[in-house]
Structures are given as C-alpha cells and as structure tokens.
Design a protein around this motif. Structure first.
Motif, PDB file in Angstrom:
ATOM      1  N   GLY A  46       0.970  -1.260  -0.488  1.00 18.43           N
ATOM      2  CA  GLY A  46       0.172  -0.236   0.315  1.00 18.43           C
ATOM      3  C   GLY A  46       1.255   1.339   0.162  1.00 18.43           C
ATOM      4  O   GLY A  46      -0.096   1.827   0.072  1.00 18.43           O
ATOM      5  N   SER A  47       2.445   1.332   0.044  1.00 20.79           N
ATOM      6  CA  SER A  47       2.913   2.462   0.200  1.00 20.79           C
ATOM      7  C   SER A  47       3.302   2.934  -0.900  1.00 20.79           C
ATOM      8  O   SER A  47       3.466   2.067  -1.604  1.00 20.79           O
ATOM      9  N   PRO A  48       3.418   4.339  -1.609  1.00 22.04           N
ATOM     10  CA  PRO A  48       3.663   5.116  -3.023  1.00 22.04           C
ATOM     11  C   PRO A  48       4.962   4.933  -3.497  1.00 22.04           C
ATOM     12  O   PRO A  48       5.252   5.051  -2.663  1.00 22.04           O
ATOM     13  N   LEU A  49       4.802   4.538  -4.349  1.00 23.47           N
ATOM     14  CA  LEU A  49       6.740   4.751  -4.906  1.00 23.47           C
ATOM     15  C   LEU A  49       6.674   6.148  -5.563  1.00 23.47           C
ATOM     16  O   LEU A  49       5.760   6.595  -6.138  1.00 23.47           O
ATOM     17  N   LEU A  50       7.834   6.526  -4.224  1.00 24.92           N
ATOM     18  CA  LEU A  50       7.513   8.662  -4.439  1.00 24.92           C
ATOM     19  C   LEU A  50       8.641   8.475  -5.446  1.00 24.92           C
ATOM     20  O   LEU A  50       9.102   9.244  -5.368  1.00 24.92           O
ATOM     21  N   SER A  51       9.383   8.254  -5.941  1.00 22.13           N
ATOM     22  CA  SER A  51      10.926   8.409  -7.006  1.00 22.13           C
ATOM     23  C   SER A  51       9.948   8.731  -7.987  1.00 22.13           C
ATOM     24  O   SER A  51       9.480   8.646  -8.917  1.00 22.13           O
ATOM     25  N   ASP A  52      11.594   9.348  -8.418  1.00 24.05           N
ATOM     26  CA  ASP A  52      10.948   9.836  -9.772  1.00 24.05           C
ATOM     27  C   ASP A  52      11.707   9.407 -11.491  1.00 24.05           C
ATOM     28  O   ASP A  52      11.452   8.979 -11.968  1.00 24.05           O
TER      29      ASP A  52
END
Length: 406
Positions: A46-52
C-alpha cells in the motif's frame, strides 16, 4: 545544482527511505533540481512509489541475482544520467536492489556514497555474528564459516568483489556517526565524513500525564533487544504498578516477544501497536514518559532517538553504536550497557518514579535535537559536501582517493 539521489527503495517505509525523501525536499526548498532513482519494490503493501526514476527490483528469490547484477538498474540509470545530466550523484543504499553494476556509470560524475549500514565491509550489512557479538573478521571465507550458507555466500561474495572493483566511482564516503566512521576506516574505507541523520521539526508534546508510559519503536528482531526491555519493564512494574508499555513495530520475533510478556505476567499492560505510519506513531507517543532504544548491536545511527528528543521525550538507550553521540547521559536521558536488565530497570525507575525529571530531560533533549540533529542542519551540510566534491574531488583534479585502498 542538479542532484540525483540513488536509493534501493523509493517509498516512505523505513528510516533510510524517509531520510532520502526529506533530503530531496530540503534540497528542492533551497532551489536545487533534485530527483530520486530507486527500484520499483514496495516493502510495505500500500505504500506509494515516490521516486522520479525506477528500475526492476524484487523481494523474491530473484533478489539473490538482482542485488548482485541488476541489468535494469544499469540501463535505466544510464538513461537517467544522460537525460538529467546531474552535477552530483548522492548514493545511499544500493546493494539490496540496484547492485554494484551501477557503479561504472558513476565514474564520470562527482559522486558520494552515504552508507546507512555496514554493507561496504559486511555482506549482511550489520557486522554482527549470529550470537549477537560484534564481528571482528574481514569479509570473505569467515562469512561462510560464521554467518552464511553456501547458497547465500556465493552471490554475496560476487557482489562484494564487484563493489571492491568499482568502489573508485565515489569521491567520498559519508558515515552516519563517528562510531561508524571508525569501523569503516579500520577496514580501509577512506576518505570518510560524518553527517548525522536529520529529524523534522515538530511541536512540543503536551505536559506529561499519568499513567507512566514507556514506548519502543523498531523492528521486532533479536538485535533490537526488545526482550531485554520486557524483562526490565517487568521488574520496574513491581515498584510502579500502573506503568504501561507500548511497542510499535513488526518482525520475526513478534510471537516470541508476546509469549515472553505473558511469561513475565505483564501482558495486561503491554500494547502491541504493529507497524504505524510515522505521523500516526508520533501522535500515539505524545504521552510517552520515556522512549527506550535497547539495541544489542552497534547501529550506525538511531532515528528513533532523535525523533523522541524532538518530540520532547526522555530517552534510555544502549551505550553502543551511535547512541552515545545522540543521547547526553544524565541530561537528555540515560545510557546503559547493552543486554543489562538490571541497569535498564534502574534507569526506567528513575524516570517512571519522577515525572519532573522526565519532563526536564525531555525538554533538554528537544533543545539538543534542534541544535544538533535538525533536517536543516543535515541538508546544509550535504550542500557543503557537494560543493567540496565539485571543487576538490577526483573529477576536478584527475585524482582518485580510493586508489591507495587495496
């Protein structure tokens, strides 16, 4: 400045990940163009992926191969470097997902390695033997003799050989503490600077109220010493019957620890909170009289200690690793020998029986955290280091600080 951050994970799920995300934001707030490259792995559902930028990663058996030679990481990072053209690359964790295969790509750009664990000198990243004792061996055959199965040893030794072959990609290594720096330098890793992790500013908690509350936050694994905390709390509760203990975290020892709490007859006053998002954890710990960090191993840092201090909570910590650099014994809390139930019990009683002392130490800790461990202080220090590497690193002078290292 254009800055590319590299880390195995791009989620807000662990201390190292939160540090990279807050560093990215702090640098952006200062006007820099900053992007994060990570694997696509989601450690917590459930944790979103926040990398570019992203590449392949795995928490399955494929990780044995991908952490050694991740072709996707190589190709995707090459594309990111060619399109973004960073002035500096800042690598944190890379040997669980991205692999040493990325290192040859970094030789042409100013670059630092901020090691959050001991992967540079230990295949497991801990420098701890299975019996919990510090490892005094050099990585190699000794790892097979003491820690690793043959199936794990072969790929991890290959990973290590690739790291040793290409470590000259880095102009500088950054350690999280002076204790960590000493361990790295003892095994030939130089040059090493020290930058402590930063903690975000937050409002001071409300005045303490009864009942006296002890808290712990971290992975429920043997090296964290939660069994020692449970034993000490059981002893302290004999003199402070209304004391309670909150334990936040999850891990392989969860069931064993709950069984121990029942055996110690404290299950009625111990609350198991499981994994909590950081904001929820901070809210839950608002009324903590003391936060305990009973680690048995020499942790490179201890984010839970600085977070507790910023909150205004007194800290009792094992006097190992970086904790003596964080906790001022007798002022912001107490330092006790690791795995010493008697010493931890005595420290608990000093605070649980004296709320004014808990308040005093909590306020001193908050002041200390603002002065020495703020996110702003950490971010400014990294900007200084980036500028230093650009001006004096191997890329500007044609020198390689790692060439003298075997």
């Amino acid at each position: 400045m254009k800055i590319l951050l590299l880390h195995d994970y791009g989620t807000a799920t662990g201390g190292a990940e939160l540090q990279m995300l807050s560093l990215r934001q702090g640098l952006r707030d200062r006007g820099h163009d900053v992007r994060l490259f990570s694997s696509r792995v989601i450690p917590v559902s459930g944790s979103p992926l926040l990398s570019d930028y992203h590449c392949f990663g795995s928490n399955t058996r494929l990780q044995v191969l991908s952490q050694t030679a991740n072709v996707s990481a190589y190709l995707n990072l090459r594309h990111a470097l060619n399109t973004f053209c960073p002035d500096i690359v800042h690598v944190r964790m890379f040997m669980w997902q991205l692999s040493p295969l990325i290192l040859p790509l970094l030789k042409s750009v100013p670059c630092l390695y901020q090691t959050a664990v001991y992967k540079a000198i230990c295949p497991l990243g801990t420098k701890v033997l299975p019996d919990g004792q510090p490892c005094q061996h050099t990585a190699g055959v000794s790892c097979l003799q003491h820690c690793l199965s043959p199936q794990a040893w072969v790929p991890l030794m290959l990973q290590r050989q690739l790291w040793l072959r290409w470590k000259d990609a880095f102009d500088l290594v950054v350690a999280l503490s002076h204790a960590m720096k000493a361990k790295l330098e003892a095994e030939g890793i130089r040059p090493v600077e020290v930058v402590h992790n930063g903690v975000s500013e937050r409002p001071m908690r409300s005045p303490l109220t009864h009942p006296p509350t002890v808290v712990f936050a971290g992975r429920l694994v043997p090296e964290k010493g939660v069994n020692v905390l449970l034993q000490a709390f059981a002893q302290a509760r004999l003199q402070v019957p209304n004391a309670r203990l909150w334990i936040a975290g999850q891990g392989t020892e969860a069931m064993n620890l709950q069984t121990l709490a029942a055996q110690l007859k404290v299950e009625d006053c111990v609350t198991w909170l499981g994994h909590l998002p950081h904001a929820q954890l901070e809210k839950q710990f608002e009324q903590a009289w003391v936060q305990v960090v009973p680690s048995l191993w020499e942790e490179p840092f201890g984010n839970v200690s600085t977070e507790a201090m910023m909150r205004g909570t007194a800290v009792i910590a094992s006097a190992v690793g970086a904790q003596p650099e964080i906790v001022s014994d007798g002022t912001t809390g107490f330092l006790v020998p690791p795995d010493d139930v008697h010493a931890l019990t005595a420290a608990l009683l000093r605070l649980l029986q004296n709320p004014s002392l808990a308040e005093q130490m909590g306020q001193a800790g908050r002041k200390h955290a603002f002065t020495h461990f703020s996110e702003n202080r950490r971010t400014d220090r990294f900007v200084e280091i980036y500028q230093q590497i650009q001006a004096t690193g191997k890329h500007s002078q044609g020198l390689n600080p790692f060439k003298a290292i075997s």
